[in-house]
Design a protein around this motif. Structure first.
Motif, PDB file in Angstrom:
ATOM      1  N   TRP A  67     -15.389   2.708  42.031  1.00  0.00           N
ATOM      2  CA  TRP A  67     -16.042   3.414  42.896  1.00  0.00           C
ATOM      3  C   TRP A  67     -16.931   4.512  42.315  1.00  0.00           C
ATOM      4  O   TRP A  67     -18.306   4.842  43.220  1.00  0.00           O
ATOM      5  CB  TRP A  67     -15.164   4.294  43.893  1.00  0.00           C
ATOM      6  CG  TRP A  67     -14.388   3.432  44.942  1.00  0.00           C
ATOM      7  CD1 TRP A  67     -13.166   3.112  44.980  1.00  0.00           C
ATOM      8  CD2 TRP A  67     -15.036   2.948  46.285  1.00  0.00           C
ATOM      9  NE1 TRP A  67     -12.965   2.094  46.081  1.00  0.00           N
ATOM     10  CE2 TRP A  67     -14.255   2.317  46.911  1.00  0.00           C
ATOM     11  CE3 TRP A  67     -16.479   2.996  46.520  1.00  0.00           C
ATOM     12  CZ2 TRP A  67     -14.539   1.732  48.289  1.00  0.00           C
ATOM     13  CZ3 TRP A  67     -16.716   2.587  47.850  1.00  0.00           C
ATOM     14  CH2 TRP A  67     -15.761   1.894  48.568  1.00  0.00           C
ATOM     15  N   ALA A  68     -16.568   5.021  41.278  1.00  0.00           N
ATOM     16  CA  ALA A  68     -17.550   5.812  40.607  1.00  0.00           C
ATOM     17  C   ALA A  68     -18.844   5.083  40.139  1.00  0.00           C
ATOM     18  O   ALA A  68     -20.113   5.483  40.289  1.00  0.00           O
ATOM     19  CB  ALA A  68     -16.905   6.662  39.458  1.00  0.00           C
ATOM     20  N   THR A  69     -18.908   3.841  39.692  1.00  0.00           N
ATOM     21  CA  THR A  69     -19.660   3.077  39.364  1.00  0.00           C
ATOM     22  C   THR A  69     -20.626   2.796  40.477  1.00  0.00           C
ATOM     23  O   THR A  69     -21.787   2.935  40.374  1.00  0.00           O
ATOM     24  CB  THR A  69     -19.458   1.892  38.631  1.00  0.00           C
ATOM     25  OG1 THR A  69     -18.467   2.242  37.402  1.00  0.00           O
ATOM     26  CG2 THR A  69     -20.352   0.895  38.233  1.00  0.00           C
ATOM     27  N   VAL A  70     -20.042   2.535  41.762  1.00  0.00           N
ATOM     28  CA  VAL A  70     -20.811   2.058  42.891  1.00  0.00           C
ATOM     29  C   VAL A  70     -21.467   3.196  43.369  1.00  0.00           C
ATOM     30  O   VAL A  70     -22.788   3.238  43.445  1.00  0.00           O
ATOM     31  CB  VAL A  70     -19.846   1.486  43.870  1.00  0.00           C
ATOM     32  CG1 VAL A  70     -20.679   1.310  45.135  1.00  0.00           C
ATOM     33  CG2 VAL A  70     -19.359   0.172  43.490  1.00  0.00           C
ATOM     34  N   LEU A  71     -20.914   4.465  43.489  1.00  0.00           N
ATOM     35  CA  LEU A  71     -21.725   5.600  44.155  1.00  0.00           C
ATOM     36  C   LEU A  71     -22.483   6.300  43.052  1.00  0.00           C
ATOM     37  O   LEU A  71     -23.596   6.867  43.735  1.00  0.00           O
ATOM     38  CB  LEU A  71     -20.491   6.401  44.809  1.00  0.00           C
ATOM     39  CG  LEU A  71     -19.736   5.932  45.866  1.00  0.00           C
ATOM     40  CD1 LEU A  71     -18.522   6.748  46.156  1.00  0.00           C
ATOM     41  CD2 LEU A  71     -20.580   5.464  46.902  1.00  0.00           C
ATOM     42  N   LEU A  72     -22.352   6.320  41.854  1.00  0.00           N
ATOM     43  CA  LEU A  72     -23.103   7.021  40.962  1.00  0.00           C
ATOM     44  C   LEU A  72     -24.140   6.521  40.208  1.00  0.00           C
ATOM     45  O   LEU A  72     -25.165   6.885  39.952  1.00  0.00           O
ATOM     46  CB  LEU A  72     -22.233   7.858  39.760  1.00  0.00           C
ATOM     47  CG  LEU A  72     -21.204   8.788  40.222  1.00  0.00           C
ATOM     48  CD1 LEU A  72     -20.350   9.234  39.367  1.00  0.00           C
ATOM     49  CD2 LEU A  72     -22.024   9.873  40.841  1.00  0.00           C
ATOM     50  N   SER A  73     -24.219   5.316  40.271  1.00  0.00           N
ATOM     51  CA  SER A  73     -25.147   4.361  39.870  1.00  0.00           C
ATOM     52  C   SER A  73     -26.727   4.708  40.570  1.00  0.00           C
ATOM     53  O   SER A  73     -27.516   4.964  39.742  1.00  0.00           O
ATOM     54  CB  SER A  73     -25.085   2.927  40.003  1.00  0.00           C
ATOM     55  OG  SER A  73     -24.822   2.231  40.947  1.00  0.00           O
ATOM     56  N   PRO A  74     -26.909   4.798  41.894  1.00  0.00           N
ATOM     57  CA  PRO A  74     -28.191   5.153  42.445  1.00  0.00           C
ATOM     58  C   PRO A  74     -28.473   6.435  41.733  1.00  0.00           C
ATOM     59  O   PRO A  74     -29.888   6.857  41.698  1.00  0.00           O
ATOM     60  CB  PRO A  74     -27.689   4.960  44.027  1.00  0.00           C
ATOM     61  CG  PRO A  74     -26.784   4.389  44.071  1.00  0.00           C
ATOM     62  CD  PRO A  74     -25.992   4.614  42.858  1.00  0.00           C
ATOM     63  N   LEU A  75     -27.516   7.335  41.866  1.00  0.00           N
ATOM     64  CA  LEU A  75     -27.860   8.936  41.157  1.00  0.00           C
ATOM     65  C   LEU A  75     -28.378   8.816  39.870  1.00  0.00           C
ATOM     66  O   LEU A  75     -29.290   9.286  39.496  1.00  0.00           O
ATOM     67  CB  LEU A  75     -26.729   9.865  41.248  1.00  0.00           C
ATOM     68  CG  LEU A  75     -26.940  11.103  40.785  1.00  0.00           C
ATOM     69  CD1 LEU A  75     -27.808  12.082  41.638  1.00  0.00           C
ATOM     70  CD2 LEU A  75     -25.638  11.915  40.694  1.00  0.00           C
ATOM     71  N   PHE A  76     -27.797   8.085  38.779  1.00  0.00           N
ATOM     72  CA  PHE A  76     -28.304   7.946  37.495  1.00  0.00           C
ATOM     73  C   PHE A  76     -29.761   7.177  37.617  1.00  0.00           C
ATOM     74  O   PHE A  76     -30.389   7.532  36.720  1.00  0.00           O
ATOM     75  CB  PHE A  76     -27.290   7.134  36.788  1.00  0.00           C
ATOM     76  CG  PHE A  76     -25.990   8.276  36.471  1.00  0.00           C
ATOM     77  CD1 PHE A  76     -25.915   9.326  36.197  1.00  0.00           C
ATOM     78  CD2 PHE A  76     -24.604   7.284  36.717  1.00  0.00           C
ATOM     79  CE1 PHE A  76     -25.166  10.023  35.788  1.00  0.00           C
ATOM     80  CE2 PHE A  76     -23.585   8.151  36.203  1.00  0.00           C
ATOM     81  CZ  PHE A  76     -23.686   9.524  35.980  1.00  0.00           C
ATOM     82  N   SER A  77     -29.929   6.293  38.394  1.00  0.00           N
ATOM     83  CA  SER A  77     -31.086   5.524  38.350  1.00  0.00           C
ATOM     84  C   SER A  77     -32.262   6.551  38.985  1.00  0.00           C
ATOM     85  O   SER A  77     -33.334   6.369  38.181  1.00  0.00           O
ATOM     86  CB  SER A  77     -30.970   4.423  39.437  1.00  0.00           C
ATOM     87  OG  SER A  77     -32.094   3.757  39.719  1.00  0.00           O
ATOM     88  N   PHE A  78     -31.711   7.323  39.749  1.00  0.00           N
ATOM     89  CA  PHE A  78     -33.042   8.463  40.314  1.00  0.00           C
ATOM     90  C   PHE A  78     -33.218   9.228  39.190  1.00  0.00           C
ATOM     91  O   PHE A  78     -34.346   9.814  38.811  1.00  0.00           O
ATOM     92  CB  PHE A  78     -32.475   9.161  41.285  1.00  0.00           C
ATOM     93  CG  PHE A  78     -33.167  10.058  41.983  1.00  0.00           C
ATOM     94  CD1 PHE A  78     -34.661   9.845  42.468  1.00  0.00           C
ATOM     95  CD2 PHE A  78     -32.834  11.688  41.721  1.00  0.00           C
ATOM     96  CE1 PHE A  78     -35.210  10.960  43.093  1.00  0.00           C
ATOM     97  CE2 PHE A  78     -33.772  12.673  42.156  1.00  0.00           C
ATOM     98  CZ  PHE A  78     -34.941  12.180  42.789  1.00  0.00           C
ATOM     99  N   VAL A  79     -32.360   9.672  38.442  1.00  0.00           N
ATOM    100  CA  VAL A  79     -32.586  10.878  37.158  1.00  0.00           C
ATOM    101  C   VAL A  79     -33.112  10.228  36.374  1.00  0.00           C
ATOM    102  O   VAL A  79     -34.293  10.903  35.754  1.00  0.00           O
ATOM    103  CB  VAL A  79     -31.091  11.548  36.818  1.00  0.00           C
ATOM    104  CG1 VAL A  79     -31.273  12.187  35.447  1.00  0.00           C
ATOM    105  CG2 VAL A  79     -30.300  12.180  37.836  1.00  0.00           C
ATOM    106  N   LEU A  80     -32.908   9.023  35.875  1.00  0.00           N
ATOM    107  CA  LEU A  80     -33.832   8.388  34.811  1.00  0.00           C
ATOM    108  C   LEU A  80     -35.005   8.078  35.327  1.00  0.00           C
ATOM    109  O   LEU A  80     -36.042   8.285  34.459  1.00  0.00           O
ATOM    110  CB  LEU A  80     -33.107   6.985  34.357  1.00  0.00           C
ATOM    111  CG  LEU A  80     -31.806   6.922  33.488  1.00  0.00           C
ATOM    112  CD1 LEU A  80     -31.344   5.555  33.462  1.00  0.00           C
ATOM    113  CD2 LEU A  80     -32.104   7.652  32.335  1.00  0.00           C
ATOM    114  N   GLY A  81     -35.301   7.606  36.680  1.00  0.00           N
ATOM    115  CA  GLY A  81     -36.723   7.360  37.109  1.00  0.00           C
ATOM    116  C   GLY A  81     -37.531   8.967  37.075  1.00  0.00           C
ATOM    117  O   GLY A  81     -38.768   9.005  36.688  1.00  0.00           O
TER     118      GLY A  81
END
Length: 106
Positions: A44-58
Motif C-alpha cells: 500500500w505504501a508503494t501504491v500510494l506514495l509512488s505518485p508523490l515521489f514522482s511529483f517530487v522528482l519532477g
C-alpha cells in the motif's frame, strides 16, 4: 489505591500484583509474527506514495528555482502547521479531578 466500587477489588489486586512484580498473573501469551502485515503495508505504501515521489522528482528535475522554492515553502508551511496543530492538543497540566490525594490536601 482506593476504590469506590465493590466489583473493582479484583482489579485492584491485579494492579497491586503488577506494581510489585511487573507482570500480570497467569500464562504469558505472545502472538506469532505475521509477515503478511508487513507485506500489506509495503504494497500500500508503494501504491500510494509512488505518485508523490514522482511529483517530487519532477519538481526537482524541472530545474526551476522558483518552482523548487515554492515546493519547499509549501512543505515547510505544512510541516509547521501540523506541528502547531499537534501542539494545540498537548496537555500541559493534568486535571486533579478524581485524584484522592489532591482532595485530602485541601
Amino acid at each position: 489505591m482506593l476504590s469506590h466500587f465493590p466489583g473493582c477489588l479484583f482489579q485492584d489486586a491485579l494492579q497491586e500484583m503488577y506494581n510489585q512484580k511487573g507482570v500480570f498473573p497467569g500464562e504469558q501469551f505472545r502472538p506469532a509474527r505475521r509477515p503478511w502485515t508487513l507485506l500489506n503495508f509495503l504494497s500500500w505504501a508503494t501504491v500510494l506514495l509512488s505518485p508523490l515521489f514522482s511529483f517530487v522528482l519532477g519538481v526537482f528535475a524541472s530545474g526551476s528555482p522558483l518552482l523548487i522554492l515554492t515546493f519547499l515553502g509549501f512543505v515547510g508551511a505544512a510541516s509547521f502547521g501540523v506541528r502547531r496543530l499537534i501542539g494545540v492538543t498537548e496537555i500541559e497540566k493534568g486535571s486533579s479531578y478524581g485524584n484522592q490525594e489532591f482532595k485530602k490536601k485541601e
